[in-house]
Design a protein around this motif. Structure first.
Motif, PDB file in Angstrom:
ATOM      1  N   ALA A  81       0.847  -1.202   0.000  1.00 57.93           N
ATOM      2  CA  ALA A  81       0.000   0.000   0.000  1.00 57.93           C
ATOM      3  C   ALA A  81       0.882   1.251   0.000  1.00 57.93           C
ATOM      4  CB  ALA A  81      -0.915  -0.010   1.216  1.00 57.93           C
ATOM      5  N   ALA A  82       1.842   1.296   0.937  1.00 57.99           N
ATOM      6  CA  ALA A  82       2.707   2.478   1.084  1.00 57.99           C
ATOM      7  C   ALA A  82       3.441   2.770  -0.226  1.00 57.99           C
ATOM      8  CB  ALA A  82       3.710   2.245   2.215  1.00 57.99           C
ATOM      9  N   CYS A  83       4.000   1.735  -0.848  1.00 56.84           N
ATOM     10  CA  CYS A  83       4.772   1.954  -2.086  1.00 56.84           C
ATOM     11  C   CYS A  83       3.874   2.430  -3.213  1.00 56.84           C
ATOM     12  CB  CYS A  83       5.515   0.668  -2.472  1.00 56.84           C
ATOM     13  SG  CYS A  83       6.799   0.276  -1.265  1.00 56.84           S
ATOM     14  N   GLY A  84       2.584   2.129  -3.117  1.00 52.83           N
ATOM     15  CA  GLY A  84       1.633   2.578  -4.126  1.00 52.83           C
ATOM     16  C   GLY A  84       0.923   3.869  -3.760  1.00 52.83           C
ATOM     17  N   VAL A 118       2.132  -0.759   8.418  1.00 56.63           N
ATOM     18  CA  VAL A 118       3.040   0.378   8.187  1.00 56.63           C
ATOM     19  C   VAL A 118       2.293   1.599   7.670  1.00 56.63           C
ATOM     20  CG1 VAL A 118       4.917  -1.254   7.712  1.00 56.63           C
ATOM     21  CG2 VAL A 118       3.700  -0.196   5.793  1.00 56.63           C
ATOM     22  N   VAL A 119       0.991   1.497   7.459  1.00 59.08           N
ATOM     23  CA  VAL A 119       0.157   2.673   7.186  1.00 59.08           C
ATOM     24  C   VAL A 119      -0.951   2.666   8.239  1.00 59.08           C
ATOM     25  CG1 VAL A 119       0.658   2.587   4.701  1.00 59.08           C
ATOM     26  CG2 VAL A 119      -1.466   1.531   5.558  1.00 59.08           C
ATOM     27  N   ASP A 120      -1.642   3.790   8.378  1.00 59.96           N
ATOM     28  CA  ASP A 120      -2.708   3.855   9.388  1.00 59.96           C
ATOM     29  C   ASP A 120      -3.862   2.967   8.938  1.00 59.96           C
ATOM     30  OD1 ASP A 120      -1.061   5.445  10.808  1.00 59.96           O
ATOM     31  OD2 ASP A 120      -2.185   7.313  10.510  1.00 59.96           O
ATOM     32  N   ALA A 411       9.377  -7.122 -10.705  1.00 56.73           N
ATOM     33  CA  ALA A 411      10.239  -6.322  -9.822  1.00 56.73           C
ATOM     34  C   ALA A 411       9.454  -5.219  -9.111  1.00 56.73           C
ATOM     35  CB  ALA A 411      11.371  -5.711 -10.631  1.00 56.73           C
ATOM     36  N   TYR A 412       8.337  -4.824  -9.696  1.00 54.18           N
ATOM     37  CA  TYR A 412       7.511  -3.743  -9.119  1.00 54.18           C
ATOM     38  C   TYR A 412       6.793  -4.183  -7.845  1.00 54.18           C
ATOM     39  CZ  TYR A 412       3.003  -1.200  -8.850  1.00 54.18           C
ATOM     40  OH  TYR A 412       1.887  -0.519  -8.419  1.00 54.18           O
ATOM     41  N   ILE A 413       6.490  -5.473  -7.753  1.00 62.24           N
ATOM     42  CA  ILE A 413       5.576  -5.977  -6.716  1.00 62.24           C
ATOM     43  C   ILE A 413       6.221  -5.909  -5.324  1.00 62.24           C
ATOM     44  CG2 ILE A 413       4.332  -8.026  -5.900  1.00 62.24           C
ATOM     45  CD1 ILE A 413       4.141  -8.855  -8.926  1.00 62.24           C
ATOM     46  N   ARG A 414       5.536  -5.266  -4.388  1.00 57.74           N
ATOM     47  CA  ARG A 414       6.048  -5.130  -3.018  1.00 57.74           C
ATOM     48  C   ARG A 414       5.272  -5.993  -2.018  1.00 57.74           C
ATOM     49  NH1 ARG A 414       9.808  -4.155  -4.953  1.00 57.74           N
ATOM     50  NH2 ARG A 414      10.802  -2.168  -5.448  1.00 57.74           N
ATOM     51  N   ILE A 441       7.650   7.204   4.072  1.00 50.97           N
ATOM     52  CA  ILE A 441       7.501   5.740   4.183  1.00 50.97           C
ATOM     53  C   ILE A 441       7.784   5.040   2.851  1.00 50.97           C
ATOM     54  CG2 ILE A 441       5.982   5.664   6.204  1.00 50.97           C
ATOM     55  CD1 ILE A 441       3.619   5.216   4.212  1.00 50.97           C
ATOM     56  N   ALA A 442       7.858   5.786   1.760  1.00 53.66           N
ATOM     57  CA  ALA A 442       8.214   5.157   0.483  1.00 53.66           C
ATOM     58  C   ALA A 442       8.841   6.204  -0.430  1.00 53.66           C
ATOM     59  CB  ALA A 442       6.994   4.547  -0.189  1.00 53.66           C
ATOM     60  N   ARG A 443       9.792   5.744  -1.240  1.00 56.63           N
ATOM     61  CA  ARG A 443      10.470   6.625  -2.188  1.00 56.63           C
ATOM     62  C   ARG A 443      10.871   5.806  -3.401  1.00 56.63           C
ATOM     63  NH1 ARG A 443      14.557  11.075   0.032  1.00 56.63           N
ATOM     64  NH2 ARG A 443      14.959  12.182  -1.883  1.00 56.63           N
ATOM     65  N   ASP A 444      10.532   6.302  -4.576  1.00 54.67           N
ATOM     66  CA  ASP A 444      10.897   5.617  -5.824  1.00 54.67           C
ATOM     67  C   ASP A 444      10.532   4.130  -5.798  1.00 54.67           C
ATOM     68  OD1 ASP A 444      11.915   7.824  -7.123  1.00 54.67           O
ATOM     69  OD2 ASP A 444      13.867   7.606  -6.123  1.00 54.67           O
ATOM     70  N   GLY A 445       9.381   3.821  -5.282  1.00 57.14           N
ATOM     71  CA  GLY A 445       8.911   2.433  -5.287  1.00 57.14           C
ATOM     72  C   GLY A 445       9.501   1.548  -4.210  1.00 57.14           C
ATOM     73  N   LYS A 446      10.345   2.133  -3.334  1.00 53.46           N
ATOM     74  CA  LYS A 446      10.965   1.326  -2.256  1.00 53.46           C
ATOM     75  C   LYS A 446      10.347   1.738  -0.921  1.00 53.46           C
ATOM     76  CE  LYS A 446      14.589  -0.422  -4.693  1.00 53.46           C
ATOM     77  NZ  LYS A 446      14.401   0.339  -5.896  1.00 53.46           N
ATOM     78  N   PHE A 447      10.131   0.775  -0.061  1.00 55.20           N
ATOM     79  CA  PHE A 447       9.606   1.057   1.270  1.00 55.20           C
ATOM     80  C   PHE A 447      10.724   1.617   2.145  1.00 55.20           C
ATOM     81  CE2 PHE A 447       8.618  -0.653   5.615  1.00 55.20           C
ATOM     82  CZ  PHE A 447       7.632   0.286   5.888  1.00 55.20           C
ATOM     83  N   THR A 448      10.488   2.753   2.777  1.00 58.11           N
ATOM     84  CA  THR A 448      11.526   3.377   3.601  1.00 58.11           C
ATOM     85  C   THR A 448      11.072   3.578   5.049  1.00 58.11           C
ATOM     86  OG1 THR A 448      10.774   5.554   2.842  1.00 58.11           O
ATOM     87  CG2 THR A 448      12.632   4.588   1.657  1.00 58.11           C
TER      88      THR A 448
END
Ligand code: URP
Ligand code: ZN
Length: 468
Positions: A81-84, A118-120, A411-414, A441-448
């Protein structure tokens, strides 16, 4: 901690304008032009759209359907969710043991989600029977947990009968609660799911034939009338998939039927029933209701463009593995009725709506925000804390670069699933970064972000209640 997002194109559900957003201590403090703040971290948003974090009010994380369990738990599913670009979910809980109290699943879902999401997140309660204490439990859960919506199913083993739904709607209206309904005619689809395999029609392409659009339309129509007879009880129809179902909604809208909310899901806007043509690949898209025809898709898009008909676009995110792990989708290889229902979507939804909706000229940018963020929050008592960019509200923000591309491949799938129904698509636009209450919490498709960053949300009353 102060941050200022500079020079973005700020998008709300009503307008787009160039400006800055100042964030302090998890909240949006100011929105305007040329906001100066020497002690703030500066985020350059030149050329980007800056929007409220997206809100998905129909997910099924960790859903236990007895013979299978959805493979995204509250961690993996909310990372996706966050990455999207989705910063809040409201999850529909699974049925509990037979005759359990309504509290059983509320407690179970806290166990599954707390410390993992990791999201509300919030929960919709679920009815699976109507017993002596059920309505008292519903009221307690609203008071103690801030759960202000409950679901009933018209199909599956724990479906409710019409008399029970009527009683639930009446009690919910009294208590200021919204009832969300999975609308399909159980009798007809049960007969078709029995006779199609008996006739040797076991392949995925028979799945949509076993759950015809009229099954949905009949149940939508029935619920609209039962809600009216229950004193215009607040009713929210989930995952509207078909033109026939939509026509029933449009009739109700034309009659100004009050307290009605309607959701479609992204898959019904993007995909069609040709996804079932291949007997093996078709298993990936087995979900209920099934994917429909292009005509259905077009009418749903048209309704979104027109406005005032459909309120929200969600996902019904409920992924299983196709080939990896237990390969649950393969349970349907020899008989589509044995395939667990559901597919992923929580990561893809916002960018699909942005690319296929806005960038292709079907809907406006404020409509993207309206359907993906603002209305879901109004429907389920979270607005304006979530789904808006108003000063004083949570700094949940997604930044989209319209010049970028999003390639949907493995590779996109988180999330935990090994496929996306949208693999092979290249979308116009790319999520640059995502903030949850001011923290990235996310940048360029990566969870942070970190496990457990998400907070449980006590929700208020729906806008459908205040319209009474
Ligand atoms: O296919 C679906 N929708 N799976 C999740 C369970 C449900 O029906 O909502
Ligand atoms: Zn669902």
């Amino acid at each position: 901690m102060k941050k200022v997002i500079k020079n973005g194109q700020i998008v709300t559900d009503t307008e787009v304008f160039k400006g800055d957003i100042l964030i302090e201590d998890e909240k949006i403090v100011r929105v305007g032009e040329d906001i100066g703040c020497d002690d703030a971290e500066v985020i350059d948003a030149e050329g980007m759209y800056v929007m409220p974090g997206a809100v998905d009010v129909h997910t099924h994380m960790d859903l236990d359907v007895g013979f299978a369990r959805a493979v995204d738990d509250f961690y993996d599913g909310t990372v996706a969710a966050a990455c999207g670009g989705t910063t809040t979910i409201v999850d529909h809980m699974a049925f509990g043991p037979k005759d359990c109290s309504l509290w059983h699943q509320v407690n179970e879902y806290h166990r599954l989600a707390d410390g993992n999401a990791v999201v509300d997140y919030g929960f919709h309660g679920v009815f699976q029977h109507v017993h002596g204490d059920t309505f008292d439990e519903m009221k307690e859960i609203k008071e103690e947990e801030g759960i202000t919506s409950f679901k009933v199913y018209l199909t599956y083993d724990y479906r409710l009968e019409d008399d029970e739904v009527f009683r639930v709607l009446r009690a919910a209206k009294e208590a200021g609660i919204v009832i969300t309904v999975h609308c399909e005619n159980h009798g007809v689809l049960t007969q078709l799911r029995k006779e199609l395999p008996e006739q040797g029609h076991t392949e995925a392409k028979y799945h949509p034939l076993s759950r015809p659009a009229r099954c949905e339309a009949e149940a939508v129509n029935r619920m609209i009338h039962i809600a009216a007879m229950a004193g215009d009880a607040p009713l929210y129809i989930v995952h509207l998939s078909s033109a026939e179902g939509l026509h029933e909604v449009m009739k109700a809208r034309a009659e100004n039927r009050p307290n009605l909310g309607v959701e479609t899901c992204i898959q019904y806007l993007i995909l069609n029933d040709s996804a079932y043509d291949d007997p093996e690949e078709g298993l990936k898209a087995i979900m209920s209701p099934p994917l429909r025809k292009d005509q259905d898709r077009e009418e749903l898009w048209q309704a979104l463009a027109e406005g005032g008909i459909i309120d929200t676009v969600a996902t019904d995110h409920c992924p299983f593995h196709f080939k990896e792990g237990k390969a649950e989708k393969q349970y349907g290889r020899d008989d589509f009725t044995k395939c667990p229902n559901g597919a992923p979507g929580v990561q893809e939804r916002l960018m699909l709506l942005f690319s296929e909706g806005f960038m292709k000229g079907r809907i406006s940018l404020p409509q993207v925000v309206r359907y993906a963020s603002a209305e879901p929050c109004r429907m389920f008592g979270m607005y304006p804390q979530k789904g808006s960019l108003e000063p004083g509200t949570d700094a949940d923000i997604v930044m989209i670069d319209p010049a970028g591309k999003t390639v949907i491949d493995r590779a996109y799938i988180r999330g935990a699933s090994d496929y996306s129904c949208y693999e092979g698509m290249t979308l116009d636009g790319r999520i640059d970064r995502v903030l949850l209450r001011g923290s990235e919490i996310a940048r360029d498709g990566k969870f942070t972000g970190s496990r457990g960053d998400g907070r449980y949300l006590r929700r208020g009353e729906s806008v459908l209640i205040s319209k009474k």
